[in-house]
Design an enzyme around this catalytic site. Structure first.
Site, PDB file in Angstrom:
ATOM      1  N   TYR A  82       2.907   9.505  -0.212  1.00  0.00           N
ATOM      2  CA  TYR A  82       3.788   8.696   0.803  1.00  0.00           C
ATOM      3  C   TYR A  82       4.957   9.390   0.416  1.00  0.00           C
ATOM      4  O   TYR A  82       6.739   8.944   1.366  1.00  0.00           O
ATOM      5  CB  TYR A  82       3.335   7.591   0.856  1.00  0.00           C
ATOM      6  CG  TYR A  82       1.929   7.057   1.859  1.00  0.00           C
ATOM      7  CD1 TYR A  82       1.439   8.117   2.280  1.00  0.00           C
ATOM      8  CD2 TYR A  82       1.771   5.283   1.500  1.00  0.00           C
ATOM      9  CE1 TYR A  82       0.388   7.275   2.693  1.00  0.00           C
ATOM     10  CE2 TYR A  82       0.669   5.284   2.307  1.00  0.00           C
ATOM     11  CZ  TYR A  82      -0.146   5.779   2.451  1.00  0.00           C
ATOM     12  OH  TYR A  82      -1.402   5.521   2.937  1.00  0.00           O
ATOM     13  N   HIS A 110      -7.316   8.947  -2.597  1.00  0.00           N
ATOM     14  CA  HIS A 110      -6.783   8.432  -0.937  1.00  0.00           C
ATOM     15  C   HIS A 110      -8.496   9.639   0.025  1.00  0.00           C
ATOM     16  O   HIS A 110      -8.318   8.859   0.494  1.00  0.00           O
ATOM     17  CB  HIS A 110      -5.620   9.341  -0.913  1.00  0.00           C
ATOM     18  CG  HIS A 110      -4.985   9.409   0.512  1.00  0.00           C
ATOM     19  ND1 HIS A 110      -3.033   9.189   0.033  1.00  0.00           N
ATOM     20  CD2 HIS A 110      -4.757   8.850   1.193  1.00  0.00           C
ATOM     21  CE1 HIS A 110      -2.924   9.068   1.214  1.00  0.00           C
ATOM     22  NE2 HIS A 110      -3.621   8.505   2.069  1.00  0.00           N
ATOM     23  N   LYS A 158      -2.614   6.047  -4.665  1.00  0.00           N
ATOM     24  CA  LYS A 158      -4.164   7.354  -4.042  1.00  0.00           C
ATOM     25  C   LYS A 158      -3.451   7.830  -4.517  1.00  0.00           C
ATOM     26  O   LYS A 158      -2.542   8.712  -4.928  1.00  0.00           O
ATOM     27  CB  LYS A 158      -3.602   6.203  -2.510  1.00  0.00           C
ATOM     28  CG  LYS A 158      -4.096   5.420  -1.888  1.00  0.00           C
ATOM     29  CD  LYS A 158      -4.550   5.456  -0.426  1.00  0.00           C
ATOM     30  CE  LYS A 158      -3.999   3.749   0.442  1.00  0.00           C
ATOM     31  NZ  LYS A 158      -2.945   4.419   0.717  1.00  0.00           N
ATOM     32  N   ASP A 193       1.066  -1.415  -0.150  1.00  0.00           N
ATOM     33  CA  ASP A 193      -0.111  -0.123  -0.470  1.00  0.00           C
ATOM     34  C   ASP A 193       0.493   1.329   0.043  1.00  0.00           C
ATOM     35  O   ASP A 193       1.269   1.364   1.180  1.00  0.00           O
ATOM     36  CB  ASP A 193      -0.803   0.099   1.286  1.00  0.00           C
ATOM     37  CG  ASP A 193      -1.651   1.291   1.235  1.00  0.00           C
ATOM     38  OD1 ASP A 193      -2.687   1.165   0.693  1.00  0.00           O
ATOM     39  OD2 ASP A 193      -1.659   1.914   2.459  1.00  0.00           O
TER      40      ASP A 193
HETATM   41  N1  LIG Z   1      -5.724   5.222   3.682  1.00  0.00           N
HETATM   42  C1  LIG Z   1      -5.425   6.208   4.247  1.00  0.00           C
HETATM   43  O1  LIG Z   1      -6.146   8.505   4.517  1.00  0.00           O
HETATM   44  C2  LIG Z   1      -4.687   6.084   5.358  1.00  0.00           C
HETATM   45  C3  LIG Z   1      -4.407   6.484   6.477  1.00  0.00           C
HETATM   46  C4  LIG Z   1      -3.536   6.407   7.350  1.00  0.00           C
HETATM   47  C5  LIG Z   1      -2.561   5.015   7.251  1.00  0.00           C
HETATM   48  N2  LIG Z   1      -2.198   4.103   5.777  1.00  0.00           N
HETATM   49  C6  LIG Z   1      -2.164   3.035   5.488  1.00  0.00           C
HETATM   50  O2  LIG Z   1      -2.384   2.104   6.558  1.00  0.00           O
HETATM   51  C7  LIG Z   1      -0.727   1.219   7.213  1.00  0.00           C
HETATM   52  C8  LIG Z   1      -0.935   1.377   8.441  1.00  0.00           C
HETATM   53  O3  LIG Z   1      -1.035   2.100   9.127  1.00  0.00           O
HETATM   54  P1  LIG Z   1      -0.283   3.132   9.820  1.00  0.00           P
HETATM   55  O4  LIG Z   1       1.187   2.621   9.383  1.00  0.00           O
HETATM   56  O5  LIG Z   1      -0.697   3.943   9.825  1.00  0.00           O
HETATM   57  O6  LIG Z   1      -0.670   2.276  11.094  1.00  0.00           O
HETATM   58  P2  LIG Z   1      -0.434   0.701  11.885  1.00  0.00           P
HETATM   59  O7  LIG Z   1      -0.093  -0.463  11.013  1.00  0.00           O
HETATM   60  O8  LIG Z   1      -1.994   0.388  12.760  1.00  0.00           O
HETATM   61  O9  LIG Z   1       0.779   0.592  13.291  1.00  0.00           O
HETATM   62  C9  LIG Z   1       2.656   1.192  12.576  1.00  0.00           C
HETATM   63  C10 LIG Z   1       3.066   1.496  13.880  1.00  0.00           C
HETATM   64  O10 LIG Z   1       3.341  -0.045  15.124  1.00  0.00           O
HETATM   65  C11 LIG Z   1       4.627  -0.802  15.355  1.00  0.00           C
HETATM   66  N3  LIG Z   1       4.326  -2.158  14.691  1.00  0.00           N
HETATM   67  C12 LIG Z   1       4.155  -2.887  13.897  1.00  0.00           C
HETATM   68  N4  LIG Z   1       3.575  -3.917  14.014  1.00  0.00           N
HETATM   69  C13 LIG Z   1       4.385  -4.630  14.811  1.00  0.00           C
HETATM   70  C14 LIG Z   1       4.380  -5.108  16.299  1.00  0.00           C
HETATM   71  N5  LIG Z   1       3.760  -6.609  15.741  1.00  0.00           N
HETATM   72  N6  LIG Z   1       4.585  -4.923  17.431  1.00  0.00           N
HETATM   73  C15 LIG Z   1       4.607  -3.200  17.852  1.00  0.00           C
HETATM   74  N7  LIG Z   1       4.179  -2.401  17.419  1.00  0.00           N
HETATM   75  C16 LIG Z   1       4.382  -2.942  16.024  1.00  0.00           C
HETATM   76  C17 LIG Z   1       5.033  -0.229  14.043  1.00  0.00           C
HETATM   77  O11 LIG Z   1       6.452   0.014  14.391  1.00  0.00           O
HETATM   78  P3  LIG Z   1       7.700  -0.509  13.665  1.00  0.00           P
HETATM   79  O12 LIG Z   1       7.479  -0.438  11.784  1.00  0.00           O
HETATM   80  O13 LIG Z   1       8.791   0.508  13.982  1.00  0.00           O
HETATM   81  O14 LIG Z   1       7.521  -1.768  12.978  1.00  0.00           O
HETATM   82  C18 LIG Z   1       4.203   0.922  13.575  1.00  0.00           C
HETATM   83  O15 LIG Z   1       5.073   2.074  14.566  1.00  0.00           O
HETATM   84  C19 LIG Z   1       0.135   2.963   6.862  1.00  0.00           C
HETATM   85  O16 LIG Z   1       0.989   2.101   6.838  1.00  0.00           O
HETATM   86  C20 LIG Z   1      -0.589   2.828   5.148  1.00  0.00           C
HETATM   87  O17 LIG Z   1      -0.095   2.320   3.826  1.00  0.00           O
HETATM   88  C21 LIG Z   1      -3.408   4.481   5.194  1.00  0.00           C
END
Ligand SMILES: NC(=O)c1ccc[n+]([C@@H]2O[C@H](COP(=O)([O-])OP(=O)(O)OC[C@H]3O[C@@H](n4cnc5c(N)ncnc54)[C@H](OP(=O)(O)O)[C@@H]3O)[C@@H](O)[C@H]2O)c1
Length: 279
Positions: A53, A111, A78, A48
């Site tokens: 980004y 997006h 997006k 994704d």
């Molecule tokens: N469409 C939209 O508007 C939108 C908005 C927000 C996000 N997104 C997409 O959704 C994806 C995921 O969301 P996100 O990055 O906001 O948050 P997330 O995936 O909920 O959480 C990521 C965080 O959790 C940590 N983490 C991951 N696996 C872990 C584990 N097994 N144990 C402990 N900590 C862990 C990561 O740190 P480390 O990297 O250090 O492991 C990072 O700090 C984004 O990367 C993006 O592609 C889309």
């Protein structure tokens, strides 16, 4: 180490779509490329990214370096708010293809709807055109409400394949998921781990982790998949990437799913698509 096999579902356009994918927000530069290559090696096939980004180049480079067959990967990008409009959307897709260095995007999303701008239906027409021209394979949206989805469907007759929305145990999106199910739209969960926050310290998750001999993170990600949503956890770390993908060897009961959903308390930040807009 062995590759994890992530199961698929079929989208409303007949294409296959993984039950779990990989978020790349904030993965940039050489380190970002290496993290994404590691994720592909672990077994993630859905990647994704987004224009905003600023890492489409890294995602494309990781695809090439991974050695994975292109047809096995599903690359999502997006359209940002500043590219809304029919022709602007087609141009945005062409720009993303250039940055990725690929000749097709597998899933193209809008997006954010940015309702005050009033161009998301035109933008959707641009995605329909991009699909007709073979620039993208599947088209969908992100952060769309029931009312906005209804408008797209009524205006164009084309139902988005996916709606990628905020979803985690603090914000389970029960109503929107029911609407998606009624219309054949696949839910995709962003920030599925609630960006880590305090979610992973919740007692109920630790108790269920003990019961199933897994980690609290794995309990959360399995909850998403059993609620028919595709989570896209982001991790820079290969060990955590593996932990996050390895969630298909156990099953939560209905009571356990409900206990996790009972953590509901609202959005992480004020990302209500009726008000929040991103350019
Ligand atoms: N469409 C939209 O508007 C939108 C908005 C927000 C996000 N997104 C997409 O959704 C994806 C995921 O969301 P996100 O990055 O906001 O948050 P997330 O995936 O909920 O959480 C990521 C965080 O959790 C940590 N983490 C991951 N696996 C872990 C584990 N097994 N144990 C402990 N900590 C862990 C990561 O740190 P480390 O990297 O250090 O492991 C990072 O700090 C984004 O990367 C993006 O592609 C889309």
């Amino acid at each position: 180490m062995s590759t994890i096999r992530i199961p698929d579902v079929t989208l409303n356009d007949g294409t296959r779509f993984p039950e779990l994918g990989f978020g790349t927000y904030q993965l940039r530069g050489e380190e970002g490329i290496e993290s994404i290559v590691a994720a592909i090696g672990t077994g993630y096939r859905l990647l994704d990214t987004a224009v905003n980004y600023e890492n489409e180049r890294e995602v494309g480079e990781a695809v090439r370096r991974s050695g994975a067959s292109r047809d096995t990967l599903i690359i999502t990008s997006k359209i940002p708010g500043r590219h809304h409009g029919r022709q602007e959307a087609v141009d945005s897709v062409l720009g993303s293809l250039g940055m990725l260095g690929l000749d097709r995007i597998d899933l193209q999303l809008i997006h954010w709807p940015n309702p005050s701008v009033g161009k998301y239906v035109d933008t959707w027409r641009g995605l329909i055109e991009a699909r007709e021209r073979g620039l993208v394979r599947s088209i969908g949206v992100s952060n769309f409400t029931e009312a906005m989805l209804t408008e797209l469907i009524e205006e164009t007759g084309v139902v988005p394949a996916v709606n990628q929305v905020e979803m985690h145990p603090y914000f389970p999106q029960e109503r929107l998921r029911a609407f998606h199910e009624a219309h054949g739209i696949r839910t995709e969960s962003w920030s599925p781990l609630a960006r880590r926050s305090e979610l992973l310290t919740e007692q109920v998750l630790h108790e269920l982790a003990m019961v199933h001999d897994v980690t609290p993170t794995q309990v959360v990600l399995r909850w998403h998949t059993q609620l028919d949503s595709t989570p896209i956890p982001k991790s820079a770390d290969p060990d955590r990437q593996r932990e996050n993908a390895d969630v298909f060897g156990f099953t939560l009961t209905d009571e356990q799913l409900a206990a996790i959903s009972a953590l509901e308390r609202g959005r992480l930040w004020d990302g209500d698509p009726n008000r929040h807009e991103e350019m």
